[in-house]
Design a protein around this motif. Structure first.
Motif, PDB file in Angstrom:
ATOM      1  N   PRO A  98       9.917  -6.287  -2.169  1.00  0.00           N
ATOM      2  CA  PRO A  98       8.471  -7.094  -2.007  1.00  0.00           C
ATOM      3  C   PRO A  98       8.731  -6.954  -0.450  1.00  0.00           C
ATOM      4  N   GLU A  99       9.396  -7.431  -0.177  1.00  0.00           N
ATOM      5  CA  GLU A  99       9.282  -8.152   1.857  1.00  0.00           C
ATOM      6  C   GLU A  99       9.039  -6.927   3.019  1.00  0.00           C
ATOM      7  N   ALA A 100       8.608  -5.563   1.663  1.00  0.00           N
ATOM      8  CA  ALA A 100       8.563  -4.839   2.839  1.00  0.00           C
ATOM      9  C   ALA A 100       7.755  -3.635   1.612  1.00  0.00           C
TER      10      ALA A 100
ATOM     11  N   GLU B 233       3.315  -4.549  -8.760  1.00  0.00           N
ATOM     12  CA  GLU B 233       1.687  -4.708  -8.686  1.00  0.00           C
ATOM     13  C   GLU B 233       0.837  -4.294  -7.729  1.00  0.00           C
ATOM     14  N   LYS B 234       1.994  -4.194  -6.577  1.00  0.00           N
ATOM     15  CA  LYS B 234       0.693  -4.029  -4.853  1.00  0.00           C
ATOM     16  C   LYS B 234       1.687  -2.588  -4.158  1.00  0.00           C
ATOM     17  N   ALA B 235       2.822  -2.376  -5.266  1.00  0.00           N
ATOM     18  CA  ALA B 235       3.103  -1.003  -4.626  1.00  0.00           C
ATOM     19  C   ALA B 235       4.713  -0.986  -5.047  1.00  0.00           C
TER      20      ALA B 235
ATOM     21  N   ALA C 217       5.301   2.263  -0.066  1.00  0.00           N
ATOM     22  CA  ALA C 217       4.583   2.351   1.365  1.00  0.00           C
ATOM     23  C   ALA C 217       4.788   2.859   2.374  1.00  0.00           C
ATOM     24  N   GLY C 218       6.068   3.929   1.643  1.00  0.00           N
ATOM     25  CA  GLY C 218       6.552   5.243   2.626  1.00  0.00           C
ATOM     26  C   GLY C 218       7.570   4.915   3.173  1.00  0.00           C
ATOM     27  N   ALA C 219       8.507   5.713   4.291  1.00  0.00           N
ATOM     28  CA  ALA C 219       9.697   5.038   4.985  1.00  0.00           C
ATOM     29  C   ALA C 219       9.562   3.606   5.633  1.00  0.00           C
ATOM     30  N   ASP C 220      10.917   3.188   5.523  1.00  0.00           N
ATOM     31  CA  ASP C 220      10.748   2.181   6.592  1.00  0.00           C
ATOM     32  C   ASP C 220      10.979   2.280   8.256  1.00  0.00           C
ATOM     33  N   ILE C 221       9.228   1.869   8.415  1.00  0.00           N
ATOM     34  CA  ILE C 221       8.200   2.535   9.880  1.00  0.00           C
ATOM     35  C   ILE C 221       9.844   1.557  10.862  1.00  0.00           C
ATOM     36  N   LYS C 222       9.433  -0.117  10.639  1.00  0.00           N
ATOM     37  CA  LYS C 222      10.710  -0.485  10.935  1.00  0.00           C
ATOM     38  C   LYS C 222      11.851   0.427  12.064  1.00  0.00           C
TER      39      LYS C 222
ATOM     40  N   ASN D 143      19.245  12.951   1.524  1.00  0.00           N
ATOM     41  CA  ASN D 143      19.189  12.543   0.420  1.00  0.00           C
ATOM     42  C   ASN D 143      17.802  12.467  -0.590  1.00  0.00           C
ATOM     43  N   TRP D 144      17.079  12.235   0.098  1.00  0.00           N
ATOM     44  CA  TRP D 144      15.391  12.715  -0.329  1.00  0.00           C
ATOM     45  C   TRP D 144      15.736  13.861  -1.596  1.00  0.00           C
ATOM     46  N   GLU D 145      16.013  14.730  -1.142  1.00  0.00           N
ATOM     47  CA  GLU D 145      16.539  15.602  -1.783  1.00  0.00           C
ATOM     48  C   GLU D 145      17.063  15.793  -3.250  1.00  0.00           C
TER      49      GLU D 145
ATOM     50  N   GLY E 126      -0.734   0.003  -7.158  1.00  0.00           N
ATOM     51  CA  GLY E 126      -0.785  -0.145  -5.777  1.00  0.00           C
ATOM     52  C   GLY E 126      -0.450   1.128  -5.054  1.00  0.00           C
ATOM     53  N   TYR E 127      -0.119   0.777  -3.808  1.00  0.00           N
ATOM     54  CA  TYR E 127       0.943   1.883  -3.086  1.00  0.00           C
ATOM     55  C   TYR E 127       0.785   3.077  -3.148  1.00  0.00           C
ATOM     56  N   ALA E 128       0.932   3.988  -2.468  1.00  0.00           N
ATOM     57  CA  ALA E 128       1.617   4.691  -2.688  1.00  0.00           C
ATOM     58  C   ALA E 128       1.917   6.280  -1.779  1.00  0.00           C
TER      59      ALA E 128
ATOM     60  N   GLY F  80       2.618   7.876   2.108  1.00  0.00           N
ATOM     61  CA  GLY F  80       3.550   8.391   2.965  1.00  0.00           C
ATOM     62  C   GLY F  80       5.037   8.309   2.190  1.00  0.00           C
ATOM     63  N   GLY F  81       6.274   7.899   2.733  1.00  0.00           N
ATOM     64  CA  GLY F  81       7.716   8.751   1.823  1.00  0.00           C
ATOM     65  C   GLY F  81       7.112   8.498  -0.159  1.00  0.00           C
ATOM     66  N   GLY F  82       6.242   7.127   0.387  1.00  0.00           N
ATOM     67  CA  GLY F  82       6.019   6.775  -1.659  1.00  0.00           C
ATOM     68  C   GLY F  82       5.192   7.689  -2.355  1.00  0.00           C
TER      69      GLY F  82
ATOM     70  N   GLN G 253      -0.752  10.284   2.968  1.00  0.00           N
ATOM     71  CA  GLN G 253       0.233  10.334   3.639  1.00  0.00           C
ATOM     72  C   GLN G 253      -0.551  10.432   5.035  1.00  0.00           C
ATOM     73  N   PRO G 254      -0.434   8.947   5.273  1.00  0.00           N
ATOM     74  CA  PRO G 254      -0.846   8.336   6.453  1.00  0.00           C
ATOM     75  C   PRO G 254      -0.116   8.148   8.013  1.00  0.00           C
ATOM     76  N   GLU G 255       1.190   9.582   7.471  1.00  0.00           N
ATOM     77  CA  GLU G 255       1.610   9.554   8.919  1.00  0.00           C
ATOM     78  C   GLU G 255       1.026   9.441  10.491  1.00  0.00           C
ATOM     79  N   ILE G 256      -0.052  10.762   9.593  1.00  0.00           N
ATOM     80  CA  ILE G 256      -0.319  11.080  10.863  1.00  0.00           C
ATOM     81  C   ILE G 256      -0.690  10.150  12.207  1.00  0.00           C
TER      82      ILE G 256
HETATM   83  N1  CO8 Z   1       7.901   0.232   6.883  1.00  0.00           N
HETATM   84  C1  CO8 Z   1       7.975  -0.535   7.133  1.00  0.00           C
HETATM   85  N2  CO8 Z   1       7.656  -1.995   6.431  1.00  0.00           N
HETATM   86  C2  CO8 Z   1       6.574  -2.055   6.140  1.00  0.00           C
HETATM   87  C3  CO8 Z   1       5.601  -0.549   5.570  1.00  0.00           C
HETATM   88  C4  CO8 Z   1       6.814   0.823   6.279  1.00  0.00           C
HETATM   89  N3  CO8 Z   1       6.064   1.331   5.460  1.00  0.00           N
HETATM   90  N4  CO8 Z   1       4.815  -0.972   4.820  1.00  0.00           N
HETATM   91  C5  CO8 Z   1       4.242  -2.371   5.025  1.00  0.00           C
HETATM   92  N5  CO8 Z   1       5.667  -2.887   5.540  1.00  0.00           N
HETATM   93  C6  CO8 Z   1       5.730  -4.675   5.618  1.00  0.00           C
HETATM   94  C7  CO8 Z   1       5.078  -4.739   6.907  1.00  0.00           C
HETATM   95  O1  CO8 Z   1       5.313  -4.868   8.416  1.00  0.00           O
HETATM   96  C8  CO8 Z   1       4.607  -6.656   6.279  1.00  0.00           C
HETATM   97  O2  CO8 Z   1       5.895  -6.480   6.391  1.00  0.00           O
HETATM   98  P1  CO8 Z   1       5.947  -8.541   7.738  1.00  0.00           P
HETATM   99  O3  CO8 Z   1       4.991  -9.738   6.558  1.00  0.00           O
HETATM  100  O4  CO8 Z   1       7.717  -8.632   7.744  1.00  0.00           O
HETATM  101  O5  CO8 Z   1       5.278  -8.123   8.724  1.00  0.00           O
HETATM  102  C9  CO8 Z   1       5.177  -6.433   4.994  1.00  0.00           C
HETATM  103  O6  CO8 Z   1       5.682  -5.072   4.139  1.00  0.00           O
HETATM  104  C10 CO8 Z   1       3.479  -6.363   3.661  1.00  0.00           C
HETATM  105  O7  CO8 Z   1       2.325  -5.295   4.663  1.00  0.00           O
HETATM  106  P2  CO8 Z   1       1.068  -5.555   5.361  1.00  0.00           P
HETATM  107  O8  CO8 Z   1       1.492  -6.604   5.448  1.00  0.00           O
HETATM  108  O9  CO8 Z   1       0.811  -4.978   6.481  1.00  0.00           O
HETATM  109  O10 CO8 Z   1       0.154  -5.547   4.052  1.00  0.00           O
HETATM  110  P3  CO8 Z   1      -1.110  -5.361   3.785  1.00  0.00           P
HETATM  111  O11 CO8 Z   1      -1.982  -5.472   1.879  1.00  0.00           O
HETATM  112  O12 CO8 Z   1      -2.123  -6.008   4.634  1.00  0.00           O
HETATM  113  O13 CO8 Z   1      -1.676  -3.810   3.934  1.00  0.00           O
HETATM  114  C11 CO8 Z   1      -0.449  -1.362   3.919  1.00  0.00           C
HETATM  115  C12 CO8 Z   1      -0.862  -2.412   2.723  1.00  0.00           C
HETATM  116  C13 CO8 Z   1      -1.797  -0.212   3.957  1.00  0.00           C
HETATM  117  C14 CO8 Z   1       0.474  -0.613   2.807  1.00  0.00           C
HETATM  118  C15 CO8 Z   1      -0.138  -1.830   5.223  1.00  0.00           C
HETATM  119  O14 CO8 Z   1       1.251  -2.377   5.166  1.00  0.00           O
HETATM  120  C16 CO8 Z   1       0.067  -0.486   5.407  1.00  0.00           C
HETATM  121  O15 CO8 Z   1      -0.207   0.269   6.650  1.00  0.00           O
HETATM  122  N6  CO8 Z   1       2.247   0.777   5.452  1.00  0.00           N
HETATM  123  C17 CO8 Z   1       2.228   1.236   5.985  1.00  0.00           C
HETATM  124  C18 CO8 Z   1       1.928   2.199   5.567  1.00  0.00           C
HETATM  125  C19 CO8 Z   1       2.350   3.865   6.015  1.00  0.00           C
HETATM  126  O16 CO8 Z   1       1.801   4.123   7.240  1.00  0.00           O
HETATM  127  N7  CO8 Z   1       3.143   4.573   5.734  1.00  0.00           N
HETATM  128  C20 CO8 Z   1       3.875   5.850   6.170  1.00  0.00           C
HETATM  129  C21 CO8 Z   1       5.380   5.434   6.706  1.00  0.00           C
HETATM  130  S1  CO8 Z   1       5.958   6.854   7.498  1.00  0.00           S
HETATM  131  C22 CO8 Z   1       6.817   7.398   6.266  1.00  0.00           C
HETATM  132  O17 CO8 Z   1       6.793   7.629   5.301  1.00  0.00           O
HETATM  133  C23 CO8 Z   1       6.885   8.993   6.341  1.00  0.00           C
HETATM  134  C24 CO8 Z   1       7.659  10.048   5.664  1.00  0.00           C
HETATM  135  C25 CO8 Z   1       9.315  10.492   5.833  1.00  0.00           C
HETATM  136  C26 CO8 Z   1       9.938  10.948   4.385  1.00  0.00           C
HETATM  137  C27 CO8 Z   1      10.654   9.702   3.415  1.00  0.00           C
HETATM  138  C28 CO8 Z   1      11.492   8.877   4.073  1.00  0.00           C
HETATM  139  C29 CO8 Z   1      11.915   7.564   4.333  1.00  0.00           C
END
Ligand code: CO8
Length: 258
Positions: free
Chosen positions: A22-24, A58-60, A63-68, A87-89, A104-106, A108-110, A130-133
């Motif tokens: 939940p933290e991410a 309920e919230k997510a 939210a995708g692959a871990d960007i950090k 391992n995704w395949e 909730g959110y699905a 990128g990778g979600g 698919q917000p990767e762009i």
């Molecule tokens: N990666 C890492 N941390 C995340 C991610 C993520 N994708 N999404 C959310 N988090 C973290 C936030 O950094 C935050 O952490 P902290 O409290 O430590 O700052 C916590 O989750 C809560 O997030 P928010 O504060 O941003 O919550 P909001 O309700 O304000 O916003 C959003 C929710 C709109 C979902 C927003 O978090 C967001 O835009 N997230 C990123 C979405 C995104 O861009 N996803 C695509 C990632 S790239 C990808 O998926 C490539 C796929 C490649 C194949 C799959 C590989 C595994």
């Protein structure tokens, strides 16, 4: 096996796998991905599991692959590790039917993970994208390909090029999700559908899944030939005999997965 980022539950012949980071917002880091792969493979190998429900919070959903985690990767690292696909395949190789129950959110990778499931039941608060762009990347787990095949070029280009989110109603309208229900009813509806599937013959539902998936891989004439051969093979099962006998005798079938 104990998991750090997953909660596993079993309801009759249905395995429920809940993403729990939940933290991410359930972003897929390596640990979560490794655990999910392990849990899916274990469920698939268990003859007592006839359907899987994959869900999040309920919230997510995720939210995708871990960007950090991936932000500082080099090309050579990504390439040599075959980053993500390795391992995704696995998720798309699971033979047991999988329902994604998405609230909730699905993103990128979600969204890609939801599309790897066999069908999606969405809560009315679901948001797909698919917000990767927007972060200087592109979908990397089949997003451009599956989305184009499932909802067509116009919507796939719109989603992948603008990075916008699509609500549950639009997702149902364009065929990305099978059903939309009020958030409070999501799990009950997904479980009801999963139990329905799990009440049928396990090998037969696997055959159905394999045939529908074939439609995305081969031309129509080959798909139809494949389906017919699989159809012929159902006559080798006890469950076909039981199912048709039960119909004739006007009673419920008692399938044995045989
Ligand atoms: N990666 C890492 N941390 C995340 C991610 C993520 N994708 N999404 C959310 N988090 C973290 C936030 O950094 C935050 O952490 P902290 O409290 O430590 O700052 C916590 O989750 C809560 O997030 P928010 O504060 O941003 O919550 P909001 O309700 O304000 O916003 C959003 C929710 C709109 C979902 C927003 O978090 C967001 O835009 N997230 C990123 C979405 C995104 O861009 N996803 C695509 C990632 S790239 C990808 O998926 C490539 C796929 C490649 C194949 C799959 C590989 C595994």
């Amino acid at each position: 096996m104990a998991y750090n980022c997953l909660e596993i539950d079993n309801d009759d012949r249905v395995q429920i796998i809940r993403l729990a980071r939940p933290e991410a917002l359930n972003a897929f880091n390596k640990e979560l991905m490794d655990e999910l792969t392990e849990a899916l493979k274990a469920a698939d190998a268990d003859p007592k599991v006839a359907c899987i429900v994959l869900t999040g919070s309920e919230k997510a959903f995720a939210a995708g692959a871990d960007i950090k985690e991936m932000a500082d990767k080099s090309f050579v690292q990504a390439y040599t590790e075959d980053f993500i696909t390795a391992n995704w395949e696995e998720a798309s190789r699971i033979r047991t039917p999988i329902i994604a129950a998405v609230a909730g959110y699905a993103l990128g990778g979600g969204c890609e993970m939801a599309m790897m499931c066999d069908f999606v039941i969405a809560a009315d608060n679901a948001k797909f994208g698919q917000p990767e762009i927007t972060i200087g990347a592109i979908p990397g787990a089949g997003g451009t390909q599956r989305m184009a095949k499932y909802i067509g070029k116009a919507k796939a280009m719109d989603m992948c090029l603008t990075g916008r989110m699509m609500g549950a109603e639009e997702a149902e309208r364009c065929g990305l999700v099978a059903r939309v229900v009020p958030k409070a009813e999501l799990m009950d509806t997904a479980l009801e559908a999963a139990k329905k599937i799990a009440g049928f013959s396990r090998p037969i539902s696997m055959m159905v899944k394999e045939c529908v998936n074939r439609a995305f891989e081969v031309p129509l004439s080959e798909g139809i030939r494949f389906e017919r051969r699989v159809f012929h093979s159902v006559f080798a099962t006890e469950d076909q005999k039981e199912g048709m006998k039960a119909f004739v005798e006007k009673r419920d079938p008692n399938f044995k997965d045989a």
